[in-house]
Design an enzyme around this catalytic site. Structure first.
Site, mmCIF file in Angstrom:
data_model
loop_
_atom_site.group_PDB
_atom_site.id
_atom_site.type_symbol
_atom_site.label_atom_id
_atom_site.label_comp_id
_atom_site.label_asym_id
_atom_site.label_seq_id
_atom_site.Cartn_x
_atom_site.Cartn_y
_atom_site.Cartn_z
ATOM 1 N N GLU A 30 -10.116 5.327 5.902
ATOM 2 C CA GLU A 30 -10.956 4.845 4.796
ATOM 3 C C GLU A 30 -10.428 3.524 4.226
ATOM 4 O O GLU A 30 -11.205 2.638 3.867
ATOM 5 C CB GLU A 30 -11.004 5.910 3.687
ATOM 6 C CG GLU A 30 -11.896 5.571 2.508
ATOM 7 C CD GLU A 30 -13.366 5.442 2.891
ATOM 8 O OE1 GLU A 30 -13.993 6.471 3.149
ATOM 9 O OE2 GLU A 30 -13.882 4.312 2.919
ATOM 10 N N VAL B 125 0.831 -1.209 0.000
ATOM 11 C CA VAL B 125 0.000 0.000 0.000
ATOM 12 C C VAL B 125 0.865 1.259 0.000
ATOM 13 O O VAL B 125 0.599 2.217 -0.749
ATOM 14 C CB VAL B 125 -0.968 0.009 1.215
ATOM 15 C CG1 VAL B 125 -1.928 1.185 1.112
ATOM 16 C CG2 VAL B 125 -1.757 -1.297 1.290
ATOM 17 N N GLY C 299 -0.808 -14.025 -5.080
ATOM 18 C CA GLY C 299 -0.370 -12.970 -4.157
ATOM 19 C C GLY C 299 -1.511 -12.408 -3.334
ATOM 20 O O GLY C 299 -1.375 -11.360 -2.706
ATOM 21 N N GLY D 192 -5.117 -4.437 -2.750
ATOM 22 C CA GLY D 192 -4.241 -4.130 -3.881
ATOM 23 C C GLY D 192 -3.580 -2.782 -3.674
ATOM 24 O O GLY D 192 -4.079 -1.925 -2.957
ATOM 25 N N VAL E 273 -11.325 -0.488 5.612
ATOM 26 C CA VAL E 273 -12.481 -1.353 5.344
ATOM 27 C C VAL E 273 -12.714 -1.428 3.835
ATOM 28 O O VAL E 273 -12.979 -0.413 3.196
ATOM 29 C CB VAL E 273 -13.773 -0.812 6.003
ATOM 30 C CG1 VAL E 273 -14.892 -1.819 5.868
ATOM 31 C CG2 VAL E 273 -13.541 -0.458 7.451
ATOM 32 N N LYS F 235 -12.972 -5.661 10.060
ATOM 33 C CA LYS F 235 -13.654 -4.627 9.257
ATOM 34 C C LYS F 235 -15.087 -4.422 9.748
ATOM 35 O O LYS F 235 -15.579 -3.286 9.809
ATOM 36 C CB LYS F 235 -13.632 -5.037 7.780
ATOM 37 C CG LYS F 235 -12.218 -5.050 7.211
ATOM 38 C CD LYS F 235 -12.138 -5.787 5.887
ATOM 39 C CE LYS F 235 -10.717 -5.851 5.363
ATOM 40 N NZ LYS F 235 -10.544 -6.786 4.247
ATOM 41 N N ILE G 61 -13.309 0.767 -1.705
ATOM 42 C CA ILE G 61 -14.735 1.139 -1.584
ATOM 43 C C ILE G 61 -14.875 2.233 -0.521
ATOM 44 O O ILE G 61 -14.452 2.042 0.625
ATOM 45 C CB ILE G 61 -15.599 -0.085 -1.182
ATOM 46 C CG1 ILE G 61 -15.498 -1.177 -2.245
ATOM 47 C CG2 ILE G 61 -17.050 0.328 -0.976
ATOM 48 C CD1 ILE G 61 -16.282 -2.443 -1.900
ATOM 49 N N LYS H 245 -6.844 -2.022 9.982
ATOM 50 C CA LYS H 245 -8.155 -2.388 10.578
ATOM 51 C C LYS H 245 -7.985 -3.240 11.823
ATOM 52 O O LYS H 245 -8.792 -3.139 12.761
ATOM 53 C CB LYS H 245 -9.020 -3.134 9.563
ATOM 54 C CG LYS H 245 -8.452 -4.434 9.053
ATOM 55 C CD LYS H 245 -7.901 -4.260 7.699
ATOM 56 C CE LYS H 245 -7.160 -5.467 7.203
ATOM 57 N NZ LYS H 245 -6.653 -5.288 5.861
HETATM 58 P P1 NAP Z 1 3.342 -4.887 3.556
HETATM 59 O O1 NAP Z 1 3.364 -5.016 2.088
HETATM 60 O O2 NAP Z 1 3.715 -6.058 4.394
HETATM 61 O O3 NAP Z 1 4.314 -3.661 3.921
HETATM 62 C C1 NAP Z 1 4.599 -3.308 5.252
HETATM 63 C C2 NAP Z 1 5.633 -2.186 5.236
HETATM 64 O O4 NAP Z 1 5.796 -1.729 6.565
HETATM 65 C C3 NAP Z 1 7.002 -2.608 4.735
HETATM 66 O O5 NAP Z 1 7.581 -1.567 3.985
HETATM 67 C C4 NAP Z 1 7.791 -2.835 6.030
HETATM 68 O O6 NAP Z 1 9.158 -2.563 5.899
HETATM 69 C C5 NAP Z 1 7.171 -1.782 6.924
HETATM 70 N N1 NAP Z 1 7.232 -2.149 8.340
HETATM 71 C C6 NAP Z 1 6.625 -3.195 8.952
HETATM 72 N N2 NAP Z 1 6.905 -3.196 10.270
HETATM 73 C C7 NAP Z 1 7.687 -2.126 10.479
HETATM 74 C C8 NAP Z 1 8.326 -1.592 11.629
HETATM 75 N N3 NAP Z 1 8.193 -2.160 12.842
HETATM 76 N N4 NAP Z 1 9.072 -0.483 11.491
HETATM 77 C C9 NAP Z 1 9.214 0.105 10.280
HETATM 78 N N5 NAP Z 1 8.639 -0.349 9.141
HETATM 79 C C10 NAP Z 1 7.897 -1.458 9.254
HETATM 80 O O7 NAP Z 1 1.920 -4.390 4.079
HETATM 81 P P2 NAP Z 1 0.711 -3.837 3.200
HETATM 82 O O8 NAP Z 1 0.047 -4.985 2.505
HETATM 83 O O9 NAP Z 1 1.147 -2.667 2.414
HETATM 84 O O10 NAP Z 1 -0.326 -3.415 4.363
HETATM 85 C C11 NAP Z 1 -0.141 -2.246 5.105
HETATM 86 C C12 NAP Z 1 -1.405 -1.981 5.924
HETATM 87 O O11 NAP Z 1 -2.495 -1.788 5.042
HETATM 88 C C13 NAP Z 1 -1.843 -3.125 6.843
HETATM 89 O O12 NAP Z 1 -2.410 -2.598 8.025
HETATM 90 C C14 NAP Z 1 -2.900 -3.849 6.033
HETATM 91 O O13 NAP Z 1 -3.835 -4.534 6.840
HETATM 92 C C15 NAP Z 1 -3.554 -2.679 5.352
HETATM 93 N N6 NAP Z 1 -4.239 -3.013 4.110
HETATM 94 C C16 NAP Z 1 -3.580 -3.653 3.133
HETATM 95 C C17 NAP Z 1 -4.221 -3.931 1.942
HETATM 96 C C18 NAP Z 1 -3.508 -4.617 0.809
HETATM 97 O O14 NAP Z 1 -4.078 -4.746 -0.263
HETATM 98 N N7 NAP Z 1 -2.269 -5.038 0.969
HETATM 99 C C19 NAP Z 1 -5.555 -3.544 1.768
HETATM 100 C C20 NAP Z 1 -6.213 -2.864 2.799
HETATM 101 C C21 NAP Z 1 -5.539 -2.600 3.977
HETATM 102 P P3 NAP Z 1 10.127 -3.433 4.924
HETATM 103 O O15 NAP Z 1 9.743 -2.995 3.531
HETATM 104 O O16 NAP Z 1 11.497 -3.036 5.303
HETATM 105 O O17 NAP Z 1 9.791 -4.862 5.206
HETATM 106 N N1 HSE Z 2 -6.385 -9.559 3.049
HETATM 107 C C1 HSE Z 2 -7.479 -8.697 2.754
HETATM 108 C C2 HSE Z 2 -8.467 -9.370 1.798
HETATM 109 C C3 HSE Z 2 -7.034 -7.409 2.110
HETATM 110 O O1 HSE Z 2 -8.171 -10.440 1.272
HETATM 111 O O2 HSE Z 2 -9.518 -8.799 1.582
HETATM 112 C C4 HSE Z 2 -6.628 -6.388 3.095
HETATM 113 O O3 HSE Z 2 -7.756 -5.903 3.766
#
Ligand code: NAP
Ligand code: HSE
Length: 447
Positions: free
Chosen positions: A129, A15, A187, A302, A132, A205, A136, A105
């Site tokens: 935003e 993200v 992924g 995504g 959840v 959520k 959306i 969340k």
């Molecule tokens: P991610 O790809 O695992 O990326 C996490 C990032 O945070 C990485 O850059 C990591 O550093 C950094 N990080 C983790 N712990 C840290 C710490 N203690 N100190 C400093 N940096 C730290 O996660 P993501 O999928 O982007 O998700 C981020 C948030 O968005 C989560 O709360 C997730 O639930 C939410 N979210 C994600 C999605 C999705 O589609 N992925 C959708 C909705 C909500 P490194 O790069 O060095 O490992």
């Molecule tokens: N892992 C979640 C899903 C995305 O599959 O909907 C992050 O909220």
């Protein structure tokens, strides 16, 4: 001219990197909407030695708390995920009166009560935003667009990974382990997919949605949660014979001043819009006393779709500036929101789908009907399927009954000695007769 709006970003993963891309790609649009430049000053990550694509001049740090300490940074964007480091950062930022945008969340579901109170005390914004259903705009919709409604029900597909697995099982005939492996290859699912397939991500959520809809804290730990782990393809096939799809549903509704809420796999009639949500998409249906029924559909995860929601929050903070009001965090003026009066899942009433594996011998159907009747569970439809190596599936739908009566009837069944394994039971969603569902049903009836 307005001052630049200076932000610090914690997390540059899926993200976070989407946010950095979109800040650059949509720079001109952002300027036209806010009249100011959004400047990314520093980014904190875990491992600063990894190569990163960042615009020149952005500092890379390994300590997220340094973002909160930097007086030049006005807003912290927390996109690290996890609990402890994210909680420490958000607390530190709010204590200094800095506003926060987060997609976390899990943290807001479990520790939201403390964090929203802190934000209120310090007059800081806490925006979420992206937490959840990804792209959306349901948070803004409940907080602002539908603020003039009394909400009676929220029901949705809140986890894209589970929906992808169920859709793949339904459309491509895969079994659960194969569909899960496919989700991991794409992924979508994590190596440890527990949060997604066991329903906890959807439950996080749902907790946030309940707070936004009814202005109360529903303890996450009190939610009734059942995931899709191990769901059998034969149940998907049998449900289809009755005209239903199986979906992982997060649902909350108001019943006599109490909130009945939970996450569970449910049979959704094929004519309802929720049944038609495929792949990794999310969807939410909201019912309010002015709006009637509203249906929102889109990508729940995504890089760019989720960054879209984060950017929306950032832009609104850049536009609001000093006009910020603390009530804008939850949508309610009280700093201390009450705890929800919860209706236990065992009191919730719905029809049920039940599959019992039995031996094909005389008296089985009588004993099963007897177990149901003893708990006042009325059977609506019964089908006996062809024998399989693990027994004969006896599949039936009940009339509406409480979760308590259903559980008691199934326990009776299991002690009757007539079933070869624990029975499988899923709720059946009512065919609501809402405006669009009815319209769709009419379309389907018309061919
Ligand atoms: P991610 O790809 O695992 O990326 C996490 C990032 O945070 C990485 O850059 C990591 O550093 C950094 N990080 C983790 N712990 C840290 C710490 N203690 N100190 C400093 N940096 C730290 O996660 P993501 O999928 O982007 O998700 C981020 C948030 O968005 C989560 O709360 C997730 O639930 C939410 N979210 C994600 C999605 C999705 O589609 N992925 C959708 C909705 C909500 P490194 O790069 O060095 O490992
Ligand atoms: N892992 C979640 C899903 C995305 O599959 O909907 C992050 O909220």
């Amino acid at each position: 001219m307005l001052q630049p709006f200076v932000i610090g970003l914690a997390g540059l993963g899926t993200v976070g990197s989407g946010l950095v891309d979109m800040l650059l790609a949509n720079r001109d649009d952002i300027w036209r909407r806010t009249g100011r430049e959004i400047v990314l000053k520093s980014v904190a990550v875990r491992d600063t030695s990894k190569p990163r694509a960042l615009p020149p001049g952005v500092a890379l740090l390994d300590n997220p708390l340094a973002l909160a300490d930097d007086p030049a940074i006005q807003v912290i964007v927390e996109l690290m995920g996890g609990k402890d480091a994210a909680r420490d950062l958000i607390r530190a930022a709010l204590k200094r009166g800095k506003s926060v945008v987060t997609a976390n969340k899990a943290l807001l579901a479990e520790d939201g009560e403390e964090l929203f109170r802190l934000a209120h005390e310090r007059g800081a914004a806490l925006r979420y935003e992206a937490s959840v259903a990804g792209a959306i705009p349901i948070v803004q919709t409940l907080k602002e667009s539908l603020a003039g409604n009394h909400i009676s029900s929220i029901m949705g597909i809140l986890n894209g990974t589970s929906n992808y697995i169920l859709s793949t099982m339904t459309s491509c005939g895969r079994d659960f382990p194969t569909a899960l492996a496919q989700a991991q290859e794409q992924g979508l699912a994590e190596a440890d997919p527990t949060l997604d397939i066991d329903g906890f991500d959807a439950a996080h959520k749902l907790t946030l949605l309940i707070r936004l809809a009814w202005g109360c804290h529903y303890p996450y730990s009190a939610l009734s949660v059942q995931g899709i782990r191990g769901l059998r393809r034969m149940d998907i096939d049998f449900a289809r014979e009755f005209g239903y799809r199986i979906k992982l549903i997060g649902q909350a509704r108001e019943a006599d001043g109490r909130i009945e809420a939970g996450v569970y796999p449910a049979l959704v009639h094929h004519t309802l819009l929720l049944a038609r949500v495929g792949g990794a998409y999310n969807a939410i249906r909201v019912e309010g006393n002015a709006v009637g029924s509203l249906f929102l559909h889109g990508l729940g995860a995504g890089s760019r779709p989720t960054a879209s929601a984060v950017l929306g929050d950032l832009l609104s903070l850049a536009q609001e500036g000093a006009r910020f009001k603390a009530s804008a965090n939850t949508g309610f003026v009280d700093a201390d929101l009450p705890h929800a009066a919860a209706l236990p899942a065992s009191d919730a009433v719905s029809p049920w789908y039940v599959r019992a594996m039995v031996r094909d011998s005389s008296g089985v159907l009588r004993d099963i009907a007897g177990a149901m009747a003893a708990e006042n569970v009325s059977m609506a439809q019964v089908i006996q399927k062809a024998e399989r190596p693990d027994g004969v599936p006896l599949v039936f739908m009940t009339h509406a009954t409480t979760g308590r009566a259903m559980l008691a009837a199934v326990r009776r069944l299991e002690t009757s000695g007539q079933v070869l394994e624990p029975a499988t039971c899923y709720r059946v969603l009512p065919r609501a007769g809402t405006v669009e569902d009815t319209a769709l049903e009419q379309d389907c009836a018309g061919g």
